[in-house]
Scaffold this active site. Structure first.
Site, PDB file in Angstrom:
ATOM      1  N   TYR A 131       0.845  -1.208   0.000  1.00 44.28           N
ATOM      2  CA  TYR A 131       0.000   0.000   0.000  1.00 44.28           C
ATOM      3  C   TYR A 131       0.876   1.252   0.000  1.00 44.28           C
ATOM      4  CZ  TYR A 131      -3.270   3.435   2.069  1.00 44.28           C
ATOM      5  OH  TYR A 131      -4.036   4.549   2.341  1.00 44.28           O
TER       6      TYR A 131
HETATM    7  N1  LIG Z   1      -8.099   4.448   6.138  1.00 45.37           N
HETATM    8  C1  LIG Z   1      -7.251   5.392   6.496  1.00 45.37           C
HETATM    9  O1  LIG Z   1      -7.013   5.641   7.697  1.00 45.37           O
HETATM   10  C2  LIG Z   1      -6.558   6.216   5.433  1.00 45.37           C
HETATM   11  C3  LIG Z   1      -5.617   7.149   5.817  1.00 45.37           C
HETATM   12  C4  LIG Z   1      -5.067   8.006   4.858  1.00 45.37           C
HETATM   13  C5  LIG Z   1      -5.454   7.886   3.523  1.00 45.37           C
HETATM   14  N2  LIG Z   1      -6.358   6.940   3.148  1.00 45.37           N
HETATM   15  C6  LIG Z   1      -6.755   6.907   1.714  1.00 45.37           C
HETATM   16  O2  LIG Z   1      -7.843   7.794   1.546  1.00 45.37           O
HETATM   17  C7  LIG Z   1      -8.529   7.444   0.343  1.00 45.37           C
HETATM   18  C8  LIG Z   1     -10.020   7.584   0.520  1.00 45.37           C
HETATM   19  O3  LIG Z   1     -10.439   6.979   1.727  1.00 45.37           O
HETATM   20  P1  LIG Z   1     -11.967   6.526   1.945  1.00 45.37           P
HETATM   21  O4  LIG Z   1     -12.081   6.008   3.322  1.00 45.37           O
HETATM   22  O5  LIG Z   1     -12.886   7.571   1.419  1.00 45.37           O
HETATM   23  O6  LIG Z   1     -11.979   5.288   0.924  1.00 45.37           O
HETATM   24  P2  LIG Z   1     -13.104   4.235   0.602  1.00 45.37           P
HETATM   25  O7  LIG Z   1     -14.390   4.554   1.294  1.00 45.37           O
HETATM   26  O8  LIG Z   1     -12.499   2.870   0.761  1.00 45.37           O
HETATM   27  O9  LIG Z   1     -13.349   4.523  -0.966  1.00 45.37           O
HETATM   28  C9  LIG Z   1     -12.522   4.079  -1.967  1.00 45.37           C
HETATM   29  C10 LIG Z   1     -13.393   3.976  -3.215  1.00 45.37           C
HETATM   30  O10 LIG Z   1     -12.568   3.565  -4.314  1.00 45.37           O
HETATM   31  C11 LIG Z   1     -13.410   2.791  -5.132  1.00 45.37           C
HETATM   32  N3  LIG Z   1     -12.718   1.932  -6.083  1.00 45.37           N
HETATM   33  C12 LIG Z   1     -11.946   0.848  -5.817  1.00 45.37           C
HETATM   34  N4  LIG Z   1     -11.573   0.264  -6.957  1.00 45.37           N
HETATM   35  C13 LIG Z   1     -12.122   0.990  -7.970  1.00 45.37           C
HETATM   36  C14 LIG Z   1     -12.106   0.882  -9.383  1.00 45.37           C
HETATM   37  N5  LIG Z   1     -11.451  -0.120  -9.992  1.00 45.37           N
HETATM   38  N6  LIG Z   1     -12.788   1.786 -10.131  1.00 45.37           N
HETATM   39  C15 LIG Z   1     -13.480   2.792  -9.531  1.00 45.37           C
HETATM   40  N7  LIG Z   1     -13.545   2.945  -8.179  1.00 45.37           N
HETATM   41  C16 LIG Z   1     -12.870   2.053  -7.420  1.00 45.37           C
HETATM   42  C17 LIG Z   1     -14.210   1.938  -4.163  1.00 45.37           C
HETATM   43  O11 LIG Z   1     -15.347   1.441  -4.812  1.00 45.37           O
HETATM   44  P3  LIG Z   1     -15.991  -0.030  -4.521  1.00 45.37           P
HETATM   45  O12 LIG Z   1     -17.105   0.210  -3.552  1.00 45.37           O
HETATM   46  O13 LIG Z   1     -16.465  -0.437  -5.877  1.00 45.37           O
HETATM   47  O14 LIG Z   1     -14.881  -0.902  -3.976  1.00 45.37           O
HETATM   48  C18 LIG Z   1     -14.528   2.956  -3.084  1.00 45.37           C
HETATM   49  O15 LIG Z   1     -15.771   3.592  -3.315  1.00 45.37           O
HETATM   50  C19 LIG Z   1      -8.062   6.053  -0.045  1.00 45.37           C
HETATM   51  O16 LIG Z   1      -7.188   6.168  -1.146  1.00 45.37           O
HETATM   52  C20 LIG Z   1      -7.278   5.604   1.187  1.00 45.37           C
HETATM   53  O17 LIG Z   1      -6.220   4.752   0.830  1.00 45.37           O
HETATM   54  C21 LIG Z   1      -6.929   6.115   4.080  1.00 45.37           C
END
Ligand SMILES: NC(=O)c1ccc[n+]([C@@H]2O[C@H](COP(=O)([O-])OP(=O)(O)OC[C@H]3O[C@@H](n4cnc5c(N)ncnc54)[C@H](OP(=O)(O)O)[C@@H]3O)[C@@H](O)[C@H]2O)c1
Length: 218
Positions: A131
């Site tokens: 990641y």
């Molecule tokens: N979790 C943490 O603490 C943390 C910290 C810092 C940064 N981040 C980053 O912040 C970002 C956003 O976070 P979040 O919580 O809003 O993420 P999230 O709710 O997991 O949303 C990610 C979205 O990406 C979509 N996606 C995945 N594969 C795809 C594809 N092939 N085509 C189109 N869409 C696709 C998913 O759709 P599906 O429903 O179809 O899977 C989901 O709706 C992510 O990049 C994450 O890595 C996370």
């Protein structure tokens, strides 16, 4: 402003779509699952089905025609393995950035993560290492392009209500958490501020009102 959001059904993306449409901007959410169309439309945004692991740069460039900005908010998410860290967190961002160049859409805000840009800590499990490697490669790709890019690295995301108070600065910012609602509000403010281009910024909860925090880095 017409803003295309990759990963349009993500938690941050849905919050951002609501903020943008409430202030009179047009938001377009790219999703891969047609069952999510109604949720995206409920925010006032347009939903476009586009699987970023299957689409070509030409397909995506066509979708970006007439847009003013792109936000990369997609991610393979928890539960995914090493291959999807590469195919979504790296390759889908590269695809979006290339398509933005082709379509002449200059403004590009990428959601990365704190921890990117440096090797994973010793003893890190292989999925976390993949990641971090994927986010680092996506950042490097974006910085190499002639776009008005901003890399935004939030700390640990929570679903707590918005506070409107953040710490936003060039790395290193001490580790911390931040509500997704505040991340969405920061992105909305960054889209309005060309002075925040060509910067890598880390974000946690803090004590600066968002508008002032964004002005402070511009
Ligand atoms: N979790 C943490 O603490 C943390 C910290 C810092 C940064 N981040 C980053 O912040 C970002 C956003 O976070 P979040 O919580 O809003 O993420 P999230 O709710 O997991 O949303 C990610 C979205 O990406 C979509 N996606 C995945 N594969 C795809 C594809 N092939 N085509 C189109 N869409 C696709 C998913 O759709 P599906 O429903 O179809 O899977 C989901 O709706 C992510 O990049 C994450 O890595 C996370």
């Amino acid at each position: 402003m017409r803003v295309v959001i990759a990963g349009g059904h993500g938690k941050i993306a849905l919050l951002l779509e609501s903020l943008l449409t409430e202030r009179g901007d047009q938001a377009v959410g790219l999703i891969r699952n047609p069952a999510q169309v109604a949720d995206v439309q409920k925010t006032g945004a347009e939903a476009v089905v586009c699987d970023l692991e299957a689409a070509s740069a030409g397909d995506v460039a066509a979708l970006l025609s007439g847009a003013d900005a792109v936000v990369f908010a997609a991610g393979a998410g928890p539960g995914s393995g090493v291959p999807r860290k590469d195919s979504v967190d790296r390759a889908a961002s590269v695809l979006m950035a290339g398509a933005a160049e082709r379509a002449g859409v200059r403004r590009f805000v990428q959601i990365s993560t704190m921890g990117a840009g440096q090797p994973p800590r010793p003893g890190t499990d292989e999925v976390w290492a993949a990641y971090i490697a994927a986010k680092t490669a996506a950042e490097d790709d974006l910085r190499s392009r002639g776009l008005d890019w901003t890399v935004l690295r939030p700390g640990g995301l929570t679903d707590a209500p918005a506070t409107g108070l953040v710490r936003l600065a060039a790395p290193p910012v001490p580790r911390g958490t931040v509500p997704r609602a505040d991340v969405a509000a920061v992105i909305a403010a960054l889209l309005d501020d060309a002075g925040a281009s060509h910067q890598t910024l880390e974000l946690t909860s803090g004590d600066s009102p968002i508008a002032a925090a964004v002005r402070g880095v511009s």
